[in-house]
Design a protein around this motif. Structure first.
Motif, PDB file in Angstrom:
ATOM      1  N   PRO A  84     -13.922 -17.228  -4.066  1.00  0.00           N
ATOM      2  CA  PRO A  84     -14.411 -17.825  -2.819  1.00  0.00           C
ATOM      3  C   PRO A  84     -15.754 -17.252  -2.364  1.00  0.00           C
ATOM      4  O   PRO A  84     -15.878 -16.651  -1.300  1.00  0.00           O
ATOM      5  CB  PRO A  84     -13.286 -17.518  -1.823  1.00  0.00           C
ATOM      6  CG  PRO A  84     -12.657 -16.266  -2.344  1.00  0.00           C
ATOM      7  CD  PRO A  84     -12.760 -16.357  -3.847  1.00  0.00           C
ATOM      8  N   THR A 114     -15.385 -22.941   3.838  1.00  0.00           N
ATOM      9  CA  THR A 114     -14.012 -22.460   3.683  1.00  0.00           C
ATOM     10  C   THR A 114     -12.998 -23.589   3.887  1.00  0.00           C
ATOM     11  O   THR A 114     -11.868 -23.486   3.404  1.00  0.00           O
ATOM     12  CB  THR A 114     -13.706 -21.311   4.662  1.00  0.00           C
ATOM     13  OG1 THR A 114     -14.008 -21.739   6.004  1.00  0.00           O
ATOM     14  CG2 THR A 114     -14.539 -20.079   4.336  1.00  0.00           C
ATOM     15  N   GLY A 166     -15.089 -22.616  -4.578  1.00  0.00           N
ATOM     16  CA  GLY A 166     -15.680 -21.341  -4.943  1.00  0.00           C
ATOM     17  C   GLY A 166     -16.275 -21.411  -6.335  1.00  0.00           C
ATOM     18  O   GLY A 166     -16.316 -22.469  -6.960  1.00  0.00           O
TER      19      GLY A 166
END
Length: 198
Positions: A6, A22, A27
């Motif tokens: 991530p 997020t 990622g």
């Protein structure tokens, strides 16, 4: 998904907030078929993983055969980012169609979240069926504005509008391209001003 790191630096450096990034559970992949790509998992309505879309994060050399975006899975079955904005689209009944996840991120980061990604210049049958199912009042086609290049996005937007008008009222379908080549080239403020025109 366990192999996704991530790290959102690639997109943050391009003006997308960490909060936005997020949201999408993406990622960087350090190995495998998506090595050196920022990858986005694609889920179906059951939250099952059905694909991966990845943006190459290193500089692409001229005459290289490296693709900017790479997809694994049957993208004609993808309705993205429906896991994150399905309720919003069903409520607003107004959908903005964009070519890539990068375009979607720029809009989302600017507060415009009623988007769907076509993953190219064609509207898939699954996307069409979704628009019919939620009974949209307005579909805005916002492919890339390629008027200074090959006009691919402009031509495809007109083709897409003709296709959709076979299923929806004429006034339901609108073409509103970004004033620059794509939304990734625009500032948050420019995108918000564009948003006022729709």
């Amino acid at each position: 998904l366990n192999h996704i790191i991530p790290n959102h630096r690639y997109w943050i450096d391009r003006g997308i907030s960490e909060e936005t990034m997020t949201t999408f559970q993406g990622g960087i992949m350090e190995g495998g078929r998506m090595k050196n790509r920022y990858t986005f998992p694609i889920f179906n309505y059951k939250k099952e993983l059905i694909g991966i879309s990845g943006r190459y994060i290193n500089e692409i050399q001229e005459n290289s055969n490296v693709m900017k975006w790479k997809h694994i899975g049957d993208k004609s079955k993808w309705k993205y980012p429906m896991q994150y904005n399905n309720k919003l689209l069903m409520s607003l009944k107004k959908v903005i169609l964009v070519e890539s996840i990068g375009d979607m991120l720029s809009l989302w980061n600017s507060g415009i979240k009623n988007t769907m990604v076509t993953f190219g210049l064609n509207i898939s049958l699954d996307v069409l069926n979704y628009l019919l199912r939620i009974d949209v009042n307005e579909v805005i086609i916002s492919f890339n504005n390629d008027e200074n290049n090959n006009n691919a996005g402009n031509i495809a937007a007109e083709k897409a509008s003709k296709k959709l008008r076979k299923y929806f009222d004429y006034n339901t379908i609108k073409v509103n391209l970004p004033p620059k080549n794509d939304f990734g080239e625009m500032t948050k403020e420019e995108i918000q001003e564009w948003g006022k025109t729709i």
